[in-house]
Design an enzyme around this catalytic site. Sequence first.
Site, PDB file in Angstrom:
ATOM      1  N   ASP A 125       0.863  -1.180   0.000  1.00  0.00           N
ATOM      2  CA  ASP A 125       0.000   0.000   0.000  1.00  0.00           C
ATOM      3  C   ASP A 125       0.902   1.234   0.000  1.00  0.00           C
ATOM      4  O   ASP A 125       2.099   1.127   0.302  1.00  0.00           O
ATOM      5  CB  ASP A 125      -0.918   0.010   1.233  1.00  0.00           C
ATOM      6  CG  ASP A 125      -2.222   0.765   0.976  1.00  0.00           C
ATOM      7  OD1 ASP A 125      -3.298   0.162   1.064  1.00  0.00           O
ATOM      8  OD2 ASP A 125      -2.155   1.969   0.655  1.00  0.00           O
ATOM      9  N   TYR A 143     -15.134   9.076 -11.038  1.00  0.00           N
ATOM     10  CA  TYR A 143     -14.838   7.680 -10.654  1.00  0.00           C
ATOM     11  C   TYR A 143     -15.482   6.709 -11.649  1.00  0.00           C
ATOM     12  O   TYR A 143     -14.834   5.764 -12.125  1.00  0.00           O
ATOM     13  CB  TYR A 143     -15.381   7.470  -9.245  1.00  0.00           C
ATOM     14  CG  TYR A 143     -15.316   6.077  -8.683  1.00  0.00           C
ATOM     15  CD1 TYR A 143     -14.102   5.434  -8.462  1.00  0.00           C
ATOM     16  CD2 TYR A 143     -16.491   5.420  -8.312  1.00  0.00           C
ATOM     17  CE1 TYR A 143     -14.061   4.160  -7.896  1.00  0.00           C
ATOM     18  CE2 TYR A 143     -16.454   4.152  -7.739  1.00  0.00           C
ATOM     19  CZ  TYR A 143     -15.238   3.532  -7.543  1.00  0.00           C
ATOM     20  OH  TYR A 143     -15.204   2.284  -6.975  1.00  0.00           O
TER      21      TYR A 143
HETATM   22  C1  AKB Z   1     -18.239   4.342  -3.764  1.00  0.00           C
HETATM   23  O1  AKB Z   1     -19.234   4.657  -3.083  1.00  0.00           O
HETATM   24  O2  AKB Z   1     -17.586   5.151  -4.420  1.00  0.00           O
HETATM   25  C2  AKB Z   1     -17.848   2.881  -3.829  1.00  0.00           C
HETATM   26  C3  AKB Z   1     -18.439   2.173  -5.007  1.00  0.00           C
HETATM   27  C4  AKB Z   1     -19.893   1.966  -5.082  1.00  0.00           C
HETATM   28  O3  AKB Z   1     -17.730   1.790  -5.882  1.00  0.00           O
HETATM   29  N1  AKB Z   1     -18.230   2.215  -2.628  1.00  0.00           N
END
Ligand code: AKB
Length: 313
Positions: free
Chosen positions: A35, A143
């Site tokens: 890590d 993300y």
């Molecule tokens: C987040 O909330 O970003 C993560 C996911 C759902 O990938 N837990």
Amino acid sequence: MQKNILIIGACGQIGTELTYTLRAIHGNDKIIASDIREGNSELVQSGPFELLDATDLNAVEELVAYHEIDEVYLMAAMLSATAEKFPMRAWNLNMNSLFNILNLAKEKKISKIFWPSSIAVFGPKTPQQLTPQNTIMQPTTVYGISKLSGEGWCEYYFNKFGVDVRSLRYPGLISWKTQPGGGTTDYAVEIYHKAINEGHYTCFLESNTELPMMFMDDAIRATLELMNADSKKVKQRTSYNLSGMSFTPAEIAKSIQAKIADFKISYKPDFRQEIADSWPSSIDDTSAQKDWGWKSKFDLAKTTEIMLQKIGS
Ligand code: AKB
């Protein structure tokens, strides 16, 4: 001789439990935990541990050679809420760490990879209920964009170079050993800690926001079942839908109140509400069931019982 397994991001929420489970199966010395910073001392002391920046190709390559690594679980990532604050850092970490590992596999320096995707690959135009394996994606978060791109690269490296990379679209994960950090589904862990320590929780999502969730034991079992499946059975080389349970903040609060009668919840939605609103409510994981026999075991009542017992003890 059995070669060694490297876990990158071993001190995170999933990495911690994955490290313990793999060490119990293969022996402590075979599982190299790594890590960017040291996590809990039990994990660091129970077997080999290395400080590693997953975006540093030379460092990753040296570590793989030194420990004779054969298989990599790449769990390092910046999650949805933090990624909205630091888009470029999230892109750099989430993508470059993946390319480093995919390229090592392309050069035959490792032979198998696990890389986590997420329900974040879906977006507001995706069918929300029982979201199918293959459907409209169009994520609206940093993300989600990085995870959808990563899925595309995994499939590309499999098709072009025969890289054996396997992946799951994790829902929100609920665990008691290590807390999550920087995600939108984190409330479903925080709520148990607050219920026990303070008797009250202020939720950053609205009461009726339904999201897909899973207890950590199911998530670890799914990960290992997929990694142990015969390669011919792994038909999705982007990532597999994976389903455990779905609930709203009001429903998890009710399940806690069944055990702690005077527990109170209030709601103060913040920027994470918009992220949650862009994600599905429930997931159809028929492909995982058919291809490698997936079946979840934990529902909300069982999860609440274990979480309250473990955190409270
Ligand atoms: C987040 O909330 O970003 C993560 C996911 C759902 O990938 N837990």
